[in-house]
Design an enzyme around this catalytic site. Structure first.
Site, PDB file in Angstrom:
ATOM      1  CB  SER A  23      11.939  -3.630  -4.771  1.00 14.12           C
ATOM      2  OG  SER A  23      12.001  -4.032  -4.025  1.00 14.12           O
ATOM      3  N   GLY A  94       6.801  -3.202   5.131  1.00 15.69           N
ATOM      4  CA  GLY A  94       8.187  -2.467   5.536  1.00 15.69           C
ATOM      5  C   GLY A  94       9.213  -1.096   4.967  1.00 15.69           C
ATOM      6  CB  SER A 167      19.488  -4.020   4.824  1.00 14.55           C
ATOM      7  OG  SER A 167      17.866  -3.522   4.539  1.00 14.55           O
ATOM      8  CG  ASP A 315      12.006 -10.524  -0.721  1.00 11.85           C
ATOM      9  OD1 ASP A 315      11.621 -10.346   0.841  1.00 11.85           O
ATOM     10  OD2 ASP A 315      11.429  -9.402  -1.091  1.00 11.85           O
TER      11      ASP A 315
HETATM   12  C1  S3P Z   1      12.679  -4.760  -0.407  1.00  6.59           C
HETATM   13  C2  S3P Z   1      14.021  -4.835   0.655  1.00  6.59           C
HETATM   14  C3  S3P Z   1      14.029  -5.738   0.790  1.00  6.59           C
HETATM   15  C4  S3P Z   1      13.029  -6.730   0.989  1.00  6.59           C
HETATM   16  C5  S3P Z   1      11.420  -6.801   0.753  1.00  6.59           C
HETATM   17  C6  S3P Z   1      11.773  -5.370  -0.896  1.00  6.59           C
HETATM   18  C7  S3P Z   1      13.237  -3.467  -1.288  1.00  6.59           C
HETATM   19  O1  S3P Z   1      14.295  -5.422   2.921  1.00  6.59           O
HETATM   20  O2  S3P Z   1      13.124  -7.581   1.764  1.00  6.59           O
HETATM   21  O3  S3P Z   1      10.752  -6.411   0.036  1.00  6.59           O
HETATM   22  O4  S3P Z   1      11.870  -2.663  -1.778  1.00  6.59           O
HETATM   23  O5  S3P Z   1      14.421  -2.011  -0.485  1.00  6.59           O
HETATM   24  P1  S3P Z   1      15.694  -5.634   3.523  1.00  6.59           P
HETATM   25  O6  S3P Z   1      16.501  -4.527   2.747  1.00  6.59           O
HETATM   26  O7  S3P Z   1      14.971  -5.200   4.714  1.00  6.59           O
HETATM   27  O8  S3P Z   1      16.411  -7.104   3.165  1.00  6.59           O
END
Ligand code: S3P
Length: 429
Positions: A23, A94, A167, A315
């Site tokens: 992240s 994502g 999120s 995660d």
């Molecule tokens: C993340 C947020 C989380 C996490 C992903 C990384 C990020 O997702 O599951 O692996 O870097 O902001 P969500 O925001 O969908 O919970």
């Protein structure tokens, strides 16, 4: 389809460091690119997900040099990115697609984002809908729910948004759009999700305030390039924490792990299960708390997990399921419906694998119940194309009666390219 087999381990011992936080790595590339001046990043995770983010910014004209140790980003300033000549491919990531959607919504150009077969199935309206309220013009398949996404950059206006889910991707997409928006953009969430964006915004000089359950940013202020050291990823450390807890006689020291309180749900959960995890030498690096983690083999017990612990360990559930499978009694996971829309449906994927390993599991819409067993059965398991499912089942294999093979392990490279050699280094037969 590449598979990998692990043998039951007699011991897990040694001292390791895990790669940089995924992240924080994404955010340092993004903020470095839109700041003024140079940003250097040490300890960047060079997994496929972060490389997708890096390629996207290079495709928008950002000059980035990588000497293998440090990334040097020549920031373009808030309005210096150039229209990309082609579709930006976010691969499996994502975080790349959702955060970029927010960042691109306020540019003065057109862009298209896509991803691999898994990412193109994941929900995008959660960012597109609130960005639309800010004035963004974004189109996608299935009425805007799915990528590819086409973004017609526009002038944006700040909003106050109460997100229905905790999120960090939603929150960060809106805060990035907020850097370009007129006035203030405020996001609140039901529980606080990881706050790396807020910390890094502040570190780069953005006009940001954090609130009890969210943050508020004022648009228009330029960011200034900074030097960043990325801490080790607690989500990667989690596989080794559980490996050392479930293999008898194990002891492992994991150095330089990020222990931001919005990410340490895994430590709280494992400790509540009776796991011995010590936090040593706590310190701060580039605005993020860091420590070394000493973990010793422990007799685990089942517990109930829900509420605000869920976003703080979001995660880590696949590998927590492995710990629960070997704990005494039942572990109940609830309030975790988000696990169904990760890289794969992680509730269904872990239930299928654990049942194969001889563990009684009941699936629920928002979680699962896992009845611990003395030992797991070996066999052939599936990754479902999800890096964390693959790594979790390989960790399970260390404590199984016979060998465990996991199919389709290439996905591990998205977040932890050196996982297999590191696991082989600490686990002995
Ligand atoms: C993340 C947020 C989380 C996490 C992903 C990384 C990020 O997702 O599951 O692996 O870097 O902001 P969500 O925001 O969908 O919970």
């Amino acid at each position: 389809m590449q598979s990998y087999t692990v043998q039951p381990a007699a011991a897990v011992r040694g001292e390791i460091a895990v790669p940089g936080d995924k992240s924080i790595s994404h955010r340092s590339i993004m903020l470095g690119s839109i700041a003024r001046g140079t940003t250097t990043v040490k300890g960047l995770l060079r997994g496929e997900d972060n490389m997708a983010t890096l390629h996207a910014f290079r495709a928008m004209g950002v000059n980035v040099q990588d000497d293998g140790e440090t990334l040097h980003i020549e920031g373009k300033g808030l309005h210096g990115l150039a229209e990309p000549a082609d579709v930006l491919d976010c691969g499996n990531s994502g975080t790349s697609i959702r955060l970029l959607t927010g960042l691109l919504a306020g540019q003065r150009f057109f862009s298209v984002l896509t991803g691999d077969q898994y990412l193109r199935k994941r929900p995008m309206k959660r960012v597109i809908e609130p960005l639309g309220r800010m004035g963004a013009s974004i189109f996608g398949r299935a009425g805007g729910e799915k990528a590819p996404l086409a973004i017609v950059g526009r002038e944006l206006a700040g909003i106050s948004y109460a997100s229905p889910v905790a999120s960090a991707q939603i929150k960060s997409a809106l805060l990035l759009a907020g850097l370009y928006a007129a006035g203030e953009t405020e996001v609140t969430e039901p529980h606080l999700s990881r706050d790396h964006s807020e910390r890094m915004f502040r570190y780069f000089g953005a006009d940001i305030e954090t609130t009890l359950c969210g943050a508020r940013v004022r648009g228009g202020r330029e960011l200034e390039g900074r030097d960043i050291t990325v801490p080790g990823d607690i989500s990667s450390a989690a596989f080794f924490l559980v490996a050392a807890l479930i293999v008898p006689g194990a002891e492992l020291l994991i150095r330089g792990v990020g222990v931001n309180p919005t990410r340490t749900g895994i430590l709280d959960i494992l400790t509540a299960m009776g796991g011995s995890v010590e936090l040593l030498d706590p310190r701060e690096v580039s605005g993020e708390p860091v420590a070394d983690l000493l973990v010793r083999s422990s007799r685990l017990k089942g517990i109930e997990i829900g509420g605000d612990l869920v976003p703080r360990a979001i995660d880590e559930f696949p590998v927590l399921c492995v710990a629960a499978a070997l704990a005494e009694g039942t572990t109940v996971i609830r309030d975790a419906r988000e696990l169904r829309v990760k890289e794969t449906d992680r509730i269904a994927a872990m239930a299928a694998n654990l049942v194969k390993a001889g563990v009684p599991v009941t699936e629920r819409d928002d979680g699962m119940e896992i009845c611990g067993v003395e030992q797991l059965a070996g066999g052939i398991f599936e990754s479902f194309g999800d890096h964390r499912i693959a790594m979790s089942m390989l960790v399970a294999g260390l404590a199984a009666r016979t060998a465990c093979t996991v199919n389709d392990v290439a996905c591990i490279a998205t977040s932890f390219p050196d996982f297999l050699p590191l696991l082989a280094r600490v686990a002995s037969r």
